[in-house]
Design a protein around this motif. Sequence first.
Motif, mmCIF file in Angstrom:
data_model
loop_
_atom_site.group_PDB
_atom_site.id
_atom_site.type_symbol
_atom_site.label_atom_id
_atom_site.label_comp_id
_atom_site.label_asym_id
_atom_site.label_seq_id
_atom_site.Cartn_x
_atom_site.Cartn_y
_atom_site.Cartn_z
ATOM 1 N N MET A 145 -88.846 15.353 50.345
ATOM 2 C CA MET A 145 -88.241 14.194 49.754
ATOM 3 C C MET A 145 -86.731 14.273 49.902
ATOM 4 N N THR A 146 -86.151 13.226 50.255
ATOM 5 C CA THR A 146 -84.705 13.235 50.410
ATOM 6 C C THR A 146 -84.047 13.105 49.039
ATOM 7 N N SER A 147 -82.822 13.484 48.959
ATOM 8 C CA SER A 147 -82.119 13.446 47.683
ATOM 9 C C SER A 147 -81.941 12.007 47.195
ATOM 10 N N ARG A 148 -81.825 11.070 48.116
ATOM 11 C CA ARG A 148 -81.673 9.669 47.732
ATOM 12 C C ARG A 148 -82.966 9.142 47.107
ATOM 13 N N LEU A 149 -84.105 9.526 47.664
ATOM 14 C CA LEU A 149 -85.398 9.098 47.140
ATOM 15 C C LEU A 149 -85.660 9.756 45.776
ATOM 16 N N ARG A 150 -85.289 11.030 45.640
ATOM 17 C CA ARG A 150 -85.444 11.711 44.361
ATOM 18 C C ARG A 150 -84.607 11.023 43.274
ATOM 19 N N LEU A 151 -83.402 10.661 43.624
ATOM 20 C CA LEU A 151 -82.525 9.981 42.680
ATOM 21 C C LEU A 151 -83.106 8.628 42.280
ATOM 22 N N LEU A 152 -83.686 7.917 43.195
ATOM 23 C CA LEU A 152 -84.302 6.623 42.917
ATOM 24 C C LEU A 152 -85.508 6.775 41.988
ATOM 25 N N VAL A 153 -86.335 7.775 42.258
ATOM 26 C CA VAL A 153 -87.505 8.023 41.404
ATOM 27 C C VAL A 153 -87.051 8.424 40.005
ATOM 28 N N LEU A 154 -86.059 9.264 39.908
ATOM 29 C CA LEU A 154 -85.538 9.687 38.618
ATOM 30 C C LEU A 154 -84.949 8.500 37.849
ATOM 31 N N ALA A 155 -84.205 7.651 38.524
ATOM 32 C CA ALA A 155 -83.603 6.481 37.886
ATOM 33 C C ALA A 155 -84.679 5.524 37.383
ATOM 34 N N ALA A 156 -85.795 5.425 38.084
ATOM 35 C CA ALA A 156 -86.881 4.544 37.653
ATOM 36 C C ALA A 156 -87.666 5.164 36.493
ATOM 37 N N ALA A 157 -87.757 6.487 36.439
ATOM 38 C CA ALA A 157 -88.555 7.151 35.406
ATOM 39 C C ALA A 157 -87.801 7.300 34.085
ATOM 40 N N LEU A 158 -86.490 7.325 34.098
ATOM 41 C CA LEU A 158 -85.724 7.545 32.871
ATOM 42 C C LEU A 158 -85.987 6.494 31.797
ATOM 43 N N PRO A 159 -85.974 5.199 32.093
ATOM 44 C CA PRO A 159 -86.250 4.228 31.025
ATOM 45 C C PRO A 159 -87.654 4.374 30.445
ATOM 46 N N MET A 160 -88.608 4.742 31.269
ATOM 47 C CA MET A 160 -89.965 4.918 30.764
ATOM 48 C C MET A 160 -90.045 6.141 29.854
ATOM 49 N N MET A 161 -89.346 7.197 30.199
ATOM 50 C CA MET A 161 -89.379 8.405 29.376
ATOM 51 C C MET A 161 -88.619 8.208 28.071
ATOM 52 N N ALA A 162 -87.600 7.392 28.080
ATOM 53 C CA ALA A 162 -86.815 7.150 26.875
ATOM 54 C C ALA A 162 -87.596 6.339 25.850
ATOM 55 N N ALA A 163 -88.582 5.575 26.286
ATOM 56 C CA ALA A 163 -89.366 4.740 25.383
ATOM 57 C C ALA A 163 -90.554 5.472 24.800
ATOM 58 N N CYS A 164 -90.749 6.726 25.132
ATOM 59 C CA CYS A 164 -91.895 7.478 24.630
ATOM 60 C C CYS A 164 -91.769 7.692 23.126
ATOM 61 N N GLU A 165 -92.907 7.598 22.447
ATOM 62 C CA GLU A 165 -92.940 7.879 21.017
ATOM 63 C C GLU A 165 -93.338 9.323 20.841
ATOM 64 N N HIS A 166 -92.697 9.986 19.909
ATOM 65 C CA HIS A 166 -93.003 11.390 19.669
ATOM 66 C C HIS A 166 -94.192 11.487 18.734
ATOM 67 N N ASN A 167 -95.239 12.109 19.177
ATOM 68 C CA ASN A 167 -96.401 12.380 18.342
ATOM 69 C C ASN A 167 -96.511 13.880 18.179
ATOM 70 N N TYR A 168 -95.927 14.373 17.088
ATOM 71 C CA TYR A 168 -95.925 15.796 16.853
ATOM 72 C C TYR A 168 -97.273 16.212 16.264
ATOM 73 N N PRO A 169 -97.882 17.244 16.791
ATOM 74 C CA PRO A 169 -99.148 17.699 16.224
ATOM 75 C C PRO A 169 -98.925 18.480 14.928
ATOM 76 N N GLY A 170 -99.894 18.512 14.081
ATOM 77 C CA GLY A 170 -99.826 19.313 12.873
ATOM 78 C C GLY A 170 -99.295 18.544 11.681
ATOM 79 N N PRO A 171 -98.994 19.253 10.586
ATOM 80 C CA PRO A 171 -98.583 18.586 9.346
ATOM 81 C C PRO A 171 -97.223 17.905 9.433
ATOM 82 N N ALA A 172 -96.386 18.291 10.374
ATOM 83 C CA ALA A 172 -95.063 17.665 10.481
ATOM 84 C C ALA A 172 -95.166 16.219 10.934
ATOM 85 N N ALA A 173 -96.262 15.838 11.578
ATOM 86 C CA ALA A 173 -96.389 14.478 12.088
ATOM 87 C C ALA A 173 -96.503 13.466 10.962
#
Length: 88
Positions: free
Chosen positions: A1-29
């Motif tokens: 993978m070229t560095s330009r393609l990696r950067l594009l994939v990373l830029a597309a994945a960041l907004p999706m990862m930022a919207a993730c909800e944290h589901n902590y296992p155990g009593p802390a949840a």
Amino acid sequence: MTSRLRLLVLAAALPMMAACEHNYPGPAASNFGDANRMTMAAQVVNPDPQYDTLNPPTSGEHAGQAAERYRTDKVKQPVRETTSSGPN
């Protein structure tokens, strides 16, 4: 993978990862964030407070006597309290 393609994939994945909800296992949840919610709830004023007495009991005569003692420099000295329970 070229560095330009990696950067594009990373830029597309960041907004999706930022919207993730944290589901902590155990009593802390179950209570995660309760401290913040309780602090916010403590700052909310009851819009319809119900009191046993409409006004607290007061005495204008006692207040006048206290003001007179203050003016004449005859203020009642408070009882001295200590914070330790052991011998001095």
